[in-house]
Motif scaffolding. Structure first.
Motif, mmCIF file in Angstrom:
data_model
loop_
_atom_site.group_PDB
_atom_site.id
_atom_site.type_symbol
_atom_site.label_atom_id
_atom_site.label_comp_id
_atom_site.label_asym_id
_atom_site.label_seq_id
_atom_site.Cartn_x
_atom_site.Cartn_y
_atom_site.Cartn_z
ATOM 1 N N CYS A 78 0.846 -1.199 0.000
ATOM 2 C CA CYS A 78 0.000 0.000 0.000
ATOM 3 C C CYS A 78 0.880 1.247 0.000
ATOM 4 O O CYS A 78 0.554 2.250 -0.630
ATOM 5 C CB CYS A 78 -0.926 0.006 1.211
ATOM 6 S SG CYS A 78 -2.026 -1.413 1.294
ATOM 7 N N GLU A 79 1.999 1.172 0.713
ATOM 8 C CA GLU A 79 2.950 2.287 0.727
ATOM 9 C C GLU A 79 3.436 2.577 -0.693
ATOM 10 O O GLU A 79 3.541 3.736 -1.095
ATOM 11 C CB GLU A 79 4.167 1.887 1.575
ATOM 12 C CG GLU A 79 4.303 2.641 2.866
ATOM 13 C CD GLU A 79 5.580 2.260 3.589
ATOM 14 O OE1 GLU A 79 5.860 1.051 3.728
ATOM 15 O OE2 GLU A 79 6.289 3.189 4.014
ATOM 16 N N ILE A 80 3.730 1.521 -1.431
ATOM 17 C CA ILE A 80 4.190 1.682 -2.817
ATOM 18 C C ILE A 80 3.075 2.312 -3.655
ATOM 19 O O ILE A 80 3.324 3.170 -4.508
ATOM 20 C CB ILE A 80 4.640 0.312 -3.398
ATOM 21 C CG1 ILE A 80 5.850 -0.216 -2.616
ATOM 22 C CG2 ILE A 80 4.956 0.425 -4.883
ATOM 23 C CD1 ILE A 80 6.269 -1.643 -2.980
ATOM 24 N N ALA A 81 1.828 1.917 -3.382
ATOM 25 C CA ALA A 81 0.675 2.472 -4.115
ATOM 26 C C ALA A 81 0.538 3.971 -3.838
ATOM 27 O O ALA A 81 0.339 4.773 -4.763
ATOM 28 C CB ALA A 81 -0.598 1.724 -3.714
ATOM 29 N N VAL A 82 0.673 4.356 -2.560
ATOM 30 C CA VAL A 82 0.577 5.781 -2.201
ATOM 31 C C VAL A 82 1.704 6.556 -2.880
ATOM 32 O O VAL A 82 1.498 7.616 -3.480
ATOM 33 C CB VAL A 82 0.640 5.972 -0.660
ATOM 34 C CG1 VAL A 82 0.724 7.462 -0.308
ATOM 35 C CG2 VAL A 82 -0.557 5.324 0.017
ATOM 36 N N GLU A 83 2.913 6.008 -2.792
ATOM 37 C CA GLU A 83 4.077 6.674 -3.384
ATOM 38 C C GLU A 83 3.853 6.924 -4.880
ATOM 39 O O GLU A 83 4.177 7.996 -5.395
ATOM 40 C CB GLU A 83 5.332 5.814 -3.172
ATOM 41 C CG GLU A 83 6.605 6.344 -3.816
ATOM 42 C CD GLU A 83 7.105 7.646 -3.206
ATOM 43 O OE1 GLU A 83 6.874 7.875 -2.004
ATOM 44 O OE2 GLU A 83 7.721 8.443 -3.946
ATOM 45 N N GLN A 84 3.275 5.943 -5.561
ATOM 46 C CA GLN A 84 3.041 6.085 -6.995
ATOM 47 C C GLN A 84 2.102 7.255 -7.276
ATOM 48 O O GLN A 84 2.344 8.070 -8.176
ATOM 49 C CB GLN A 84 2.466 4.777 -7.574
ATOM 50 C CG GLN A 84 2.438 4.757 -9.087
ATOM 51 C CD GLN A 84 3.828 4.935 -9.692
ATOM 52 O OE1 GLN A 84 4.828 4.524 -9.104
ATOM 53 N NE2 GLN A 84 3.896 5.578 -10.845
ATOM 54 N N ALA A 85 1.030 7.333 -6.487
ATOM 55 C CA ALA A 85 0.068 8.427 -6.673
ATOM 56 C C ALA A 85 0.739 9.777 -6.430
ATOM 57 O O ALA A 85 0.529 10.736 -7.181
ATOM 58 C CB ALA A 85 -1.112 8.228 -5.723
ATOM 59 N N LEU B 259 -8.292 6.689 -11.746
ATOM 60 C CA LEU B 259 -7.362 5.583 -11.499
ATOM 61 C C LEU B 259 -7.465 5.186 -10.031
ATOM 62 O O LEU B 259 -7.532 6.051 -9.158
ATOM 63 C CB LEU B 259 -5.935 6.033 -11.828
ATOM 64 C CG LEU B 259 -4.836 4.964 -11.746
ATOM 65 C CD1 LEU B 259 -5.023 3.907 -12.835
ATOM 66 C CD2 LEU B 259 -3.452 5.604 -11.897
ATOM 67 N N VAL B 260 -7.493 3.873 -9.790
ATOM 68 C CA VAL B 260 -7.447 3.349 -8.427
ATOM 69 C C VAL B 260 -6.156 2.540 -8.307
ATOM 70 O O VAL B 260 -5.867 1.703 -9.164
ATOM 71 C CB VAL B 260 -8.676 2.465 -8.118
ATOM 72 C CG1 VAL B 260 -8.537 1.790 -6.747
ATOM 73 C CG2 VAL B 260 -9.953 3.280 -8.187
ATOM 74 N N ILE B 261 -5.365 2.831 -7.280
ATOM 75 C CA ILE B 261 -4.131 2.064 -7.054
ATOM 76 C C ILE B 261 -4.260 1.341 -5.713
ATOM 77 O O ILE B 261 -4.546 1.959 -4.690
ATOM 78 C CB ILE B 261 -2.872 2.965 -7.028
ATOM 79 C CG1 ILE B 261 -2.870 3.961 -8.198
ATOM 80 C CG2 ILE B 261 -1.603 2.117 -7.052
ATOM 81 C CD1 ILE B 261 -1.672 4.931 -8.194
ATOM 82 N N THR B 262 -4.068 0.034 -5.741
ATOM 83 C CA THR B 262 -4.057 -0.755 -4.506
ATOM 84 C C THR B 262 -2.721 -1.497 -4.439
ATOM 85 O O THR B 262 -2.036 -1.635 -5.449
ATOM 86 C CB THR B 262 -5.189 -1.804 -4.455
ATOM 87 O OG1 THR B 262 -4.863 -2.897 -5.321
ATOM 88 C CG2 THR B 262 -6.535 -1.229 -4.882
ATOM 89 N N GLY B 263 -2.360 -1.982 -3.268
ATOM 90 C CA GLY B 263 -1.223 -2.881 -3.157
ATOM 91 C C GLY B 263 -1.619 -4.223 -3.737
ATOM 92 O O GLY B 263 -2.801 -4.572 -3.756
#
Lengths: 309, 249
Positions: free
Chosen positions: B39-46, B112-116
């Motif tokens: 999830c951290e990686i997902a937040v970072e991407q956004a 766009l939705v980003i999830t881990g």
């Protein structure tokens, strides 16, 4: 009960994991296998000969190129109600497609089962394999992915009949643009009898050459820990662990791997584990069958040399 | 465009998980909790997409116990603009989470939705795919790269044999793999700023979603432990053991 197993293939060959999934499926009922792809005739022939498969459904259409999850889920949905259970191996293919199928059926998927207790009760590893949960599903259709290493591969049989299945719709949401697959003469990680794996202790991508030499001597696959992947020594598809590949070969040789929980989760079911590490306190030794406290840059070439003589 | 990111509060990955003696689950009392690493990686991407001028607003959503607000605050300290907590008991299953997120998507209308790709507690690897299914959107799981081009995105997926490239129509759901990026550390000034960002708390009923579990956990056990191993003195002894004792080479 009627059980559908979705078979992963690359257009020609069946992928490892399918025969183990059939072993799990056969505990639940009569097995029908689904082969879906742009081309799938060769794979269907192979599927038909896996012991326990009573019938093979083959659905071919251009819009299955690249195994689009959207299109395959739409196809599975056209026949799902005929089955009590839908299964696939918990590979990147099964993990991609099955939750989409489950949600469309309003079913809570049971991920990566390691044992079948009854037709509605399954064991699955959680917390990187540190807690084994026995769960009972109340859904009318059970959608399941299977940890292949937890089940023996099914044997061979005289070929079961193959029937054509009309393709489902092309939902047109995504377009396959190509794949870059690692080319290697070595066996695939999840199918290898022996794996030689390296960790952060390898120090560099270049140093993996000494592991590759050992792997070639043993006819082994090469793996890596997450630390080695994070450090850029090896590509992600070599990663063994909780979030990489789960392996259980006859022999796993861990070199320069300290043994983080996440790595142990991916390999601790291997029959024999050898660990080579210069740190006598490395946690990897707690799961090792044999361990050697030594400098890997000395021990690995020596091992390769001794095996050659 | 607007991006919605989901985050989950989990037991810290470096904590040794212990199974409760009554077999009902794992010990969570007084144990360090953190944001699920994927999830951290997902937040970072956004956040990176916002810094690159592609994204205008980042909404971060969590489903879980009230303490999940801390996880949302961490995401806001990383750069998310506002948070939504669906206050629900621990252990809401992926299908129910996907239904809750769907209800929020219908209100927020992200592109766009980003999830881990997976939460490291129950290791289900389902939520992103399920959100995509329920929305009738394309999905790109286990991605190591995403580039937005107008109303579509080019993505690279990490698959078993290597990499796969897809073009997906937007709106879509993508799930982050390890190599998508390296999440930043949150700084104290950003933690302070995050405290002032809006955080809305909702109940599942307010979103019209039934979160009753479909799976009943009958018991939770420790995995079988391996029998103790043997330390070998040198390479010669190792080879002898493998040949004569394990008979494996």
């Amino acid at each position: 009960m009627a059980v559908l197993v979705i078979a992963e293939h690359d257009g020609r060959q069946l992928k490892p994991g399918f025969t183990n999934t059939v072993t799990a499926a056969a505990k639940l009922g009569e097995v029908t296998a689904l082969v879906v792809g742009k081309e799938g005739a060769d794979a269907a022939q192979a599927v038909a000969k896996v012991a326990g498969v009573k019938k093979v459904l083959l659905s071919e259409a251009p819009h299955y190129e690249g195994s689009s999850a959207e299109n395959i889920a739409a196809l599975v949905l056209t026949i799902a109600e005929q089955y009590s259970h839908l299964l696939a191996a918990a590979s990147s293919y099964g993990k991609n497609i099955m939750p989409r199928v489950a949600a469309l059926l309003d079913v809570q998927q049971v991920s990566e089962i390691s044992a079948v207790e009854s037709t509605d009760t399954f064991v699955r590893p959680t917390y990187a394999g540190n807690a084994m949960a026995t769960v009972q599903s109340s859904d009318r259709i059970k959608v399941i992915t299977v940890r292949a290493t937890a089940f023996d591969p099914a044997g061979e049989q005289a070929a079961a009949p193959i029937e054509k299945l009309a393709p489902g719709p092309d939902v047109g949401l995504s377009k396959f643009k190509g794949a870059e697959l690692s080319k290697s003469e070595r066996p695939e990680l999840t199918a290898a009898r022996i794996i030689v794996s390296g960790g952060r202790g390898m120090g560099s991508a270049d140093n993996f050459k000494i592991l590759e030499a050992l792997a070639d001597k043993l006819g082994a696959a090469v793996g890596a820990s997450r630390a080695a992947v994070d450090s850029g020594f090896m590509p992600n598809e070599y990663q063994v662990g909780q979030t990489g590949k789960i392996v259980a070969p006859d022999l796993y040789i861990a070199v320069g791997i300290s043994g983080a929980i996440q790595h142990l989760a991916g390999m601790k079911d291997s029959k024999v584990i050898v660990a080579i590490n210069k740190d006598a306190e490395a946690p990897i030794f707690s799961v090792a069958s044999y361990w050697l406290v030594d400098d890997l840059f000395k021990a690995v070439p020596e091992l390769t040399k001794e095996l050659s003589s | 465009m607007k991006v919605l990111v989901t985050v989950k509060r989990v037991i810290d990955p470096y904590v040794k998980v212990r199974v409760k003696s009554d077999g009902s689950g794992v010990e969570t009392a007084n144990i360090k909790m953190t944001m699920n690493p994927f999830c951290e990686i997902a937040v970072e991407q956004a956040v990176r997409m916002k810094e690159a001028g592609i994204v205008t607003e980042i909404v971060v959503v969590s489903v879980g116990v009230p303490q999940s607000q801390e996880t949302l605050r961490t995401a806001m300290a990383m750069g998310a603009d506002r948070g939504i907590l669906v206050d629900a008991p621990a252990g809401v299953e992926p299908l129910a989470v996907a239904k809750l997120v769907k209800a929020i998507i219908e209100k927020e209308k992200p592109q766009l939705v980003i999830t881990g790709k997976q939460a490291i507690d129950d290791d289900s690897n389902q939520t992103g795919q399920m959100i995509a299914a329920l929305m009738g959107w394309p999905q790109a799981t286990f991605i190591s790269n995403v580039t937005v081009n107008g109303d579509s995105a080019e993505v690279t997926r990490e698959i078993d044999g290597g990499l796969e490239k897809l073009t997906i129509k937007l709106p879509a759901v993508v799930t982050s793999d390890l190599r998508l990026n390296e999440p930043r550390y949150v700084t104290l000034p950003n933690i302070m700023k995050a405290k002032k960002k809006p955080l809305e708390v909702l109940k599942p009923e307010a979103l019209g979603v039934d979160v009753t579990p479909r799976l009943k956990t009958l018991k939770v056990q420790e995995p079988p432990s391996r029998s103790a191993g043997v330390k070998v003195a040198d390479v010669k002894e190792l080879i002898a053991k493998l040949k004569n004792e394990a008979r494996i080479i």
